[in-house]
Write a protein that holds these residues in place. Structure first.
Motif, short mmCIF file in Angstrom:
data_model
loop_
_atom_site.label_atom_id
_atom_site.label_comp_id
_atom_site.label_asym_id
_atom_site.label_seq_id
_atom_site.Cartn_x
_atom_site.Cartn_y
_atom_site.Cartn_z
N GLU A 66 -4.16 -2.35 15.01
CA GLU A 66 -6.00 -3.35 15.28
C GLU A 66 -5.98 -2.38 17.32
O GLU A 66 -5.40 -2.56 17.45
CB GLU A 66 -5.70 -4.79 15.75
N GLY A 67 -7.13 -1.01 17.00
CA GLY A 67 -7.77 -1.25 17.62
C GLY A 67 -6.95 0.47 18.00
O GLY A 67 -7.01 0.88 18.95
N ILE A 68 -5.74 0.60 17.37
CA ILE A 68 -5.23 2.20 16.80
C ILE A 68 -5.43 2.70 16.00
O ILE A 68 -5.94 4.04 16.52
CB ILE A 68 -3.46 2.01 17.26
N LEU A 69 -5.39 2.02 14.92
CA LEU A 69 -5.38 3.30 13.55
C LEU A 69 -6.55 2.34 12.93
O LEU A 69 -7.62 1.19 13.05
CB LEU A 69 -4.43 2.55 12.38
N THR A 70 -7.73 3.03 12.56
CA THR A 70 -8.96 2.85 11.85
C THR A 70 -7.59 2.01 10.56
O THR A 70 -6.88 2.85 9.80
CB THR A 70 -9.65 3.54 11.60
N ALA A 71 -8.79 1.53 9.96
CA ALA A 71 -8.87 1.06 8.50
C ALA A 71 -8.64 2.27 7.49
O ALA A 71 -7.08 1.60 6.48
CB ALA A 71 -10.30 0.31 8.00
N ASP A 72 -8.85 2.79 7.24
CA ASP A 72 -8.67 3.94 6.43
C ASP A 72 -7.00 4.69 7.19
O ASP A 72 -6.58 5.06 5.31
CB ASP A 72 -9.63 5.55 6.69
N GLU A 73 -7.00 4.92 8.11
CA GLU A 73 -5.32 5.41 7.85
C GLU A 73 -4.46 4.17 7.70
O GLU A 73 -3.18 5.01 7.65
CB GLU A 73 -5.26 5.37 9.49
N GLN A 74 -5.01 3.28 8.35
CA GLN A 74 -3.93 2.38 7.78
C GLN A 74 -3.92 2.16 6.82
O GLN A 74 -2.31 1.63 5.40
CB GLN A 74 -4.50 0.98 8.03
N LYS A 75 -4.72 2.55 5.19
CA LYS A 75 -4.18 2.62 4.13
C LYS A 75 -3.66 3.75 3.73
O LYS A 75 -2.77 4.19 2.11
CB LYS A 75 -5.98 2.68 2.84
N THR A 76 -3.71 4.82 4.09
CA THR A 76 -3.28 6.06 4.13
C THR A 76 -1.39 6.08 4.59
O THR A 76 -1.45 7.01 3.44
CB THR A 76 -3.35 7.09 4.77
N VAL A 77 -1.13 5.06 5.22
CA VAL A 77 0.05 4.93 5.25
C VAL A 77 1.35 4.25 5.11
O VAL A 77 2.42 4.32 4.72
CB VAL A 77 0.57 5.00 7.24
N LEU A 78 0.40 3.25 4.29
CA LEU A 78 1.50 2.10 3.30
C LEU A 78 1.49 2.19 2.58
O LEU A 78 0.77 3.56 1.21
CB LEU A 78 -0.19 0.45 3.17
N TRP A 79 2.77 2.39 1.86
CA TRP A 79 3.56 2.75 0.80
C TRP A 79 2.26 2.29 -0.87
O TRP A 79 2.45 0.43 -0.51
CB TRP A 79 5.07 1.81 0.58
N ALA A 80 2.42 3.31 -1.60
CA ALA A 80 2.34 3.18 -2.51
C ALA A 80 2.74 1.30 -3.53
O ALA A 80 1.93 0.70 -4.07
CB ALA A 80 1.62 4.09 -3.40
N LYS A 81 3.65 1.87 -3.16
CA LYS A 81 4.63 0.77 -3.89
C LYS A 81 5.50 0.11 -2.99
O LYS A 81 6.31 0.84 -2.98
CB LYS A 81 5.81 1.54 -4.76
N PRO A 82 5.02 -1.14 -2.46
CA PRO A 82 5.64 -1.31 -1.09
C PRO A 82 7.84 -2.05 -1.83
O PRO A 82 7.95 -2.21 -2.44
CB PRO A 82 5.39 -2.73 -0.79
N ALA A 83 8.50 -1.82 -0.44
CA ALA A 83 9.93 -2.02 -1.17
C ALA A 83 10.33 -3.44 -0.58
O ALA A 83 9.80 -4.44 0.41
CB ALA A 83 10.59 -1.37 -0.55
N ARG A 84 11.26 -3.60 -1.51
CA ARG A 84 11.66 -5.11 -0.91
C ARG A 84 13.14 -5.27 0.35
O ARG A 84 12.96 -6.28 1.12
CB ARG A 84 12.56 -6.10 -1.75
N THR A 85 13.63 -4.26 0.15
CA THR A 85 15.22 -4.25 0.96
C THR A 85 14.87 -2.01 1.12
O THR A 85 14.05 -1.95 1.29
CB THR A 85 15.94 -4.27 0.29
N VAL A 86 15.95 -2.33 2.46
CA VAL A 86 16.10 -1.45 3.54
C VAL A 86 16.84 -0.17 2.04
O VAL A 86 16.10 0.62 2.05
CB VAL A 86 16.63 -1.29 4.45
N LYS A 87 17.35 -0.46 1.34
CA LYS A 87 18.45 0.97 0.48
C LYS A 87 17.38 0.74 -0.62
O LYS A 87 17.38 2.00 -1.78
CB LYS A 87 20.04 -0.21 -0.19
N SER A 88 16.28 -0.04 -1.37
CA SER A 88 15.63 0.66 -1.99
C SER A 88 14.30 1.67 -1.95
O SER A 88 13.64 1.56 -2.37
CB SER A 88 14.91 -1.18 -3.02
N ALA A 89 13.84 1.05 -0.70
CA ALA A 89 12.59 2.16 -0.24
C ALA A 89 12.58 3.37 -0.38
O ALA A 89 13.94 3.72 -0.16
CB ALA A 89 12.56 1.72 1.36
#
Length: 680
Positions: free
Chosen positions: A410-433
């Protein structure tokens, strides 16, 4: 028994070369004969000493085909003495390493020694007490010619050294070689700059910036060997092909301990199996992400609301919640690493208990404090207040959880920038990411927030213009207590996040005080080739000075309508009839088709970074890997395809500029499609 001295100068120099090689063999044999069995106290010391001896033996190798010395200086007076009438001067042979005879007298002086400096900097206007500078010419390992400059003779006009020009223009077969015999005064100033300061070198194609950076490492290792032996040195290149190309330069100068790596090697905390769209990579590479990570990390710290009660024997010692809060606040205010503060917290709580014990008349010591710090109640409080954090899991949650990212961005990245960096398929574990290269840099940043990264004594960063701010930070934390040599060309930046200015980049690196030097004399690219490529500069780097070629050999440059891959293959065959290496550079998407055409024509080829041989002198180079490489002759296939292969025109034109400037002696541009309009 007297030794007959040859009458003619060339024979005398050959005799000195033979004697110097004999002396070097004797030095190597002396090192091989060392017996350390009765010298060391234990096997650990013996192993360390034996490794040092082995490195010394390797450094004393007499490399076939590599001249042992390349120059001679005749001083008017003995160096370091007061100039006095009638004083006798001294003669020094300048080479890649020091060689002495059985009596310890120098046969060859290391090029890095102060007494050798005038070989690179003396001139008719500033002879630096040099009467004569002699350059030697070699064919293979045989001394075949010499050339004299009488610097202190006002009657002799200054002339361009033919041997120097021939060495600069010698064919480029095999990996990159050192330039120790051809270092120019402006290059030598950078090479010999002190260890304490950082230097940034802006240099166009063929100005020798990579060679300058490598020779600077060699010089620093000579001038500060003990210090750098403790702290370490590192050369960072853009890719493995580039590192393979340069890997023989330092060993040829006798330096065998310098590590080489890519930025990806440095940040390999997680397995990279994915890739980002350009927009996502740009935001992830933005320096603002460092603050997002810091916020997310320190959000784990929770102010205590309950006291800690430590039971020792029949006594109970109570540290109130407000005292704990004060301790936590002090640690946060110190701005030390998260992990270091977490390790200090139990000791701070234990100290508060010891103060109470002393007030009660007890006399606790350090062992009591350590025992209290390990008490179960203290451990539980630390776990609740300042929990351990795994850096990869921290980044995983930020990139997988929109609400979590929004809270800390908040206050650092815009809402669009946040959407841009989020993974399309969230990972549950470090190894599966499916971590991307930009994600790995974020994990490295988080790791440094938790635990300080080890700092080296000196780091060379080549092709720096392609790094993101976060990548600069990753490199910078490897030399926080050391210095850096940054090498690059703003016109050759081919990433969406390419460097816009060196002061900005150096700020991200943590070396804002670095001196920026510019090299504009081109020693590699022929005049016609660099002039043609420079047509792109107003479109890719406005205001940047074009490179001025100093080569006497004009080389050649030819534009040819190809009529398909057949014309490109024919151009390769034509150039292979000449002496030297040949590079066929093409848009990445066209490489498979060209590989098939070469195979059908019976022309063998290598991959970038592979060493050329007498049998196979053609390298097929995807445009994305051409940066930093050089070939005697280049065929550039379809410039328009090189531009179209990039996500935007500006990046494509920069990629084309790189491809156009890889040739040392000649360039043929083949095309069926129209050329980019910016080439005029």
């Amino acid at each position: 028994m007297s030794t007959t001295v040859p009458a003619d100068p060339l024979s005398r120099e050959r005799s000195h070369l033979a004697a110097s090689r004999s002396a070097l063999r004797a030095m190597r044999e002396d090192a091989q004969s060392l017996d350390i069995r009765d010298v060391t106290a234990n096997w650990v010391n013996a192993a360390v000493l034996q490794r040092q001896i082995d490195e010394r033996i390797k450094a004393l190798a007499d490399l076939s085909g590599t001249p042992l010395f390349f120059g001679r200086l005749d001083y008017l007076h003995a160096p370091g003495t007061e100039v006095a009438e009638g004083a006798d001067g001294e003669r020094f042979y300048v080479g890649r390493r020091h060689v002495h005879d059985a009596d310890g007298d120098p046969m060859v002086i290391d090029w890095r020694a102060p007494v050798s400096q005038p070989f690179y900097r003396a001139s008719k206007t500033d002879p630096q007490d040099i009467a004569l500078r002699r350059r030697f010419g070699y064919t293979g390992g045989d001394l075949t010619a010499y050339e004299d400059e009488h610097l202190s003779d006002p009657a002799e006009a200054a002339v361009t050294s033919r041997l120097l020009q021939q060495e600069i223009e010698r064919p480029r077969v095999g990996p990159m070689r050192d330039i120790v015999a051809t270092i120019q005064p402006e290059q030598d100033e950078i090479v010999r700059a002190g260890l304490a300061g950082s230097v940034c070198v802006q240099g166009g194609p063929g100005t020798g910036k990579t060679a300058v950076g490598l020779h600077r490492v060699a010089y620093l290792l000579y001038a500060h060997r003990e210090r750098l032996a403790r702290t370490g040195t590192l050369v960072i290149g853009p890719n493995r092909s580039f590192l393979s190309y340069i890997e023989q330069v330092l060993p040829a100068l006798g330096e065998l301990t310098v590590r080489q790596a890519t930025v990806e090697d440095l940040v390999a905390h997680v397995e990279v199996r994915g890739a980002d769209e350009a927009a996502a990579a740009v935001v992830k590479g933005d320096a603002r992400m460092a603050e997002v990570l810091r916020r997310a990390l320190y959000a784990h710290v929770v102010m205590p609301t309950e006291p800690v009660v430590v039971v020792r024997g029949s006594r109970r010692w109570r540290v109130a919640a407000y005292e704990l809060e004060e301790i936590v606040g002090q640690l946060l205010a110190r701005d030390i690493r998260y992990g270091a503060a977490r390790e200090a917290l139990p000791q701070r709580i234990a100290h508060a208990v010891l103060v109470q014990m002393e007030r009660a008349g007890e006399a606790p010591d350090d062992r009591v404090q350590d025992a209290v710090a390990r008490n179960a109640a203290v451990k539980a409080a630390v776990k609740a207040v300042w929990p351990a954090v795994e850096p990869a899991k921290l980044v995983l949650r930020l990139l997988s959880d929109p609400d979590h990212l929004a809270e800390h961005a908040e206050g650092i990245l815009t809402a669009d920038e946040q959407k841009t960096v989020l993974w399309a398929k969230p990972a549950r574990t470090v190894k599966s990411a499916r971590w991307s290269p930009a994600d790995a840099v974020l994990v490295d940043e988080a790791s440094d927030l938790v635990e300080r990264t080890h700092s080296l004594g000196h780091v060379v960063l080549d092709e720096a213009q392609d790094l993101s701010p976060m990548q600069y930070r990753a490199v910078g934390r490897r030399c926080t207590t050391g210095s850096a040599t940054v090498l690059g060309d703003l016109a050759q930046g081919t990433t969406p996040w390419a460097t816009r200015s060196w002061p900005e980049a150096l700020g991200h690196l943590g070396k804002a005080e670095a001196v920026v030097e510019e090299l504009t004399a081109g020693f590699r690219v022929p005049t016609d080739v660099i002039a043609y490529a420079s047509r792109l500069l107003p479109h890719i780097a406005p205001g940047l000075a074009p490179v001025a070629s100093v080569r006497e050999n004009p080389g050649f440059f030819d534009l040819r309508p190809a009529g398909g891959t057949g014309g490109t293959v024919a151009a390769c065959r034509e150039l292979l009839a000449r002496e030297g290496s040949v590079g066929l550079i093409a848009a990445d998407a066209r490489v498979p088709e060209l590989a098939g055409a070469l195979a059908e024509a019976g022309i063998g080829h290598l991959a970038p970074g592979a060493e050329t041989t007498a049998e196979v002198r053609l390298t097929l180079v995807p445009a994305s890997l051409a940066k930093g490489l050089e070939y005697d002759y280049v065929v550039l296939d379809e410039p328009g395809a090189v531009v179209d292969g990039e996500p935007d025109e500006r990046t494509g034109l920069r990629r084309l500029y790189v491809a156009l400037t890889r040739a040392v002696s000649g360039l043929i541009v083949t095309h069926t499609a129209p050329l980019p309009a910016q080439l005029g």
